[in-house]
Design a protein around this motif. Structure first.
Motif, PDB file in Angstrom:
ATOM      1  N   ALA A 154      51.997  59.479  56.659  1.00 47.57           N
ATOM      2  CA  ALA A 154      52.895  60.273  55.816  1.00 47.57           C
ATOM      3  C   ALA A 154      54.309  59.712  55.790  1.00 47.57           C
ATOM      4  O   ALA A 154      55.174  60.242  55.084  1.00 47.57           O
ATOM      5  CB  ALA A 154      52.926  61.726  56.292  1.00 47.57           C
ATOM      6  N   SER A 159      52.896  56.035  53.329  1.00 42.44           N
ATOM      7  CA  SER A 159      52.633  56.710  52.055  1.00 42.44           C
ATOM      8  C   SER A 159      52.391  55.709  50.934  1.00 42.44           C
ATOM      9  O   SER A 159      51.521  55.915  50.075  1.00 42.44           O
ATOM     10  CB  SER A 159      53.813  57.620  51.689  1.00 42.44           C
ATOM     11  OG  SER A 159      53.906  58.708  52.584  1.00 42.44           O
ATOM     12  N   ASN A 188      48.154  61.335  48.918  1.00 40.24           N
ATOM     13  CA  ASN A 188      48.292  59.896  48.659  1.00 40.24           C
ATOM     14  C   ASN A 188      46.949  59.175  48.637  1.00 40.24           C
ATOM     15  O   ASN A 188      46.905  57.954  48.524  1.00 40.24           O
ATOM     16  CB  ASN A 188      49.214  59.263  49.703  1.00 40.24           C
ATOM     17  CG  ASN A 188      50.666  59.616  49.490  1.00 40.24           C
ATOM     18  OD1 ASN A 188      51.101  59.789  48.355  1.00 40.24           O
ATOM     19  ND2 ASN A 188      51.412  59.734  50.578  1.00 40.24           N
ATOM     20  N   PRO A 299      57.286  58.297  47.547  1.00 40.93           N
ATOM     21  CA  PRO A 299      56.805  59.565  48.089  1.00 40.93           C
ATOM     22  C   PRO A 299      57.916  60.427  48.666  1.00 40.93           C
ATOM     23  O   PRO A 299      58.725  59.972  49.462  1.00 40.93           O
ATOM     24  CB  PRO A 299      55.849  59.109  49.191  1.00 40.93           C
ATOM     25  CG  PRO A 299      56.423  57.806  49.650  1.00 40.93           C
ATOM     26  CD  PRO A 299      57.117  57.189  48.472  1.00 40.93           C
ATOM     27  N   GLY A 323      58.334  60.572  53.891  1.00 39.86           N
ATOM     28  CA  GLY A 323      58.387  59.605  52.802  1.00 39.86           C
ATOM     29  C   GLY A 323      59.581  58.685  52.880  1.00 39.86           C
ATOM     30  O   GLY A 323      59.977  58.213  53.944  1.00 39.86           O
TER      31      GLY A 323
END
Length: 334
Positions: A154, A159, A188, A299, A323
């Motif tokens: 993440a 991402s 994603n 992201p 992100g």
């Protein structure tokens, strides 16, 4: 001609508070350099490493900080023939001085930005995107049907890489630290998401792969995951260790790689994958095409003012960010 710039600098390694904003005179660009007015500045975890002195031998003090951004060319040094005043360029690398309103930069690091791409998007993606590009296309070229484990999926690089890996047709397994980050990873394109704070990712990998293991592990976490990541690989698999957010990796017994299945381990650096100008340009074009095609998107973009650089570093080290992060200097932007 001398330009005034607002720039963050530090004269000792340490906590975020060592960063100080200074007003300094910026001389005209030297031969082979350009001067740019920054539009957007990318923030990467390597900035934390630089500030803390992880690469102290490579970074004499006092120093600026930051190695990526997007700006408008405002001056050209002697011998620069491939750029013009007013060109919009992105860059990765060169002396760490990105946390500034204006800066000088080796022209060889400047990449023309396609008109269709927004400056903030490119600043958010250029370093992390080029990192993802070399990791999955050149360090270990991932093919359709390969099974990949990506830690910290993440985060900024994770991402981007997982979006791209899914487009390549890989099966993507991710580890994250919370349900919220699991949602990001699934959005994603991750096929399987493991919350490592709740379950043993080694056991889950064995379950998902039927005991075969994965072809490649991408690990930017370091101390907390490295040894267990080796256990997730199938014979002749590769562990790509490209960061150490949780601390340095302990010394590795090379004989263990044979015992675990003739495994490969590499510790790559983006510097070595973008040192050659033609390779650097080709990688950027690959990334820009992926952005324009919608394969890769910025992201959860978080924007901070340049003056909030200390806060940015506090947030990154507390792992409260998601992100990509950019800094916005004062003045007009595109």
């Amino acid at each position: 001609m001398t330009t005034t710039t607002e720039a963050f600098r530090f004269s000792e390694f340490g906590a975020p508070e060592v960063l100080k904003c200074e007003t300094i005179a910026l001389s005209a660009p030297a031969a082979g350099e350009i001067q740019i007015r920054q539009l957007a500045i990318g923030v990467n975890y390597i900035d934390v490493y630089h500030r803390k002195g992880v690469f102290a031998a490579q970074l004499p003090l006092p120093s600026g900080l930051g190695v990526e951004g997007v700006g408008i060319v405002t001056a050209l040094g002697d011998g620069v023939g491939n750029l013009n005043l007013g060109d919009r360029v992105a860059y990765v690398g060169g002396p760490p001085n990105a946390y500034s309103t204006h800066r000088n930069l080796p022209a060889v690091r400047a990449l023309p930005v396609p008109d269709a791409l927004e400056s903030e998007t490119v600043a958010a993606l250029i370093f992390k995107g080029l990192t993802a590009e070399y990791l999955i296309h050149r360090c270990v070229p991932v093919a359709k049907y390969d099974i990949v484990l990506f830690h910290a999926a993440a985060g900024g690089v994770g991402s981007i890489a997982t979006q791209w890996l899914k487009h390549l047709g890989a099966t993507v397994i991710s580890t994250v630290g919370s349900p919220e980050k699991a949602d990001i990873a699934r959005a994603n394109g991750c096929d399987h998401t493991i919350i490592y704070t709740r379950e043993d990712f080694r056991a889950r990998i064995a379950e998902i792969t039927g005991g075969k293991g994965v072809h490649v592990v991408y690990d930017s976490v370091g101390a907390d995951t490295f040894a267990r990541s080796l256990d997730c690989l199938r014979p002749r698999g590769t562990l790509v260790s490209f960061g150490e957010a949780s601390g340095p990796v302990a010394p590795l017994n090379l004989a263990s790689l044979g015992a675990k299945g003739s495994l490969f381990v590499t510790r790559p650096s983006i510097a070595h994958y973008t040192a050659d100008r033609s390779e650097y340009e080709a990688a950027a074009k690959n990334l820009f095409r992926a952005i324009e095609a919608g394969i890769v998107k910025a992201p959860n973009l978080a924007k901070y003012r340049l003056g909030d650089a200390v806060k940015v570093h506090e947030d990154m080290e507390s792992r409260s960010t998601r992100g990509s992060i950019i800094l916005i200097p004062s003045g007009p932007s595109r």
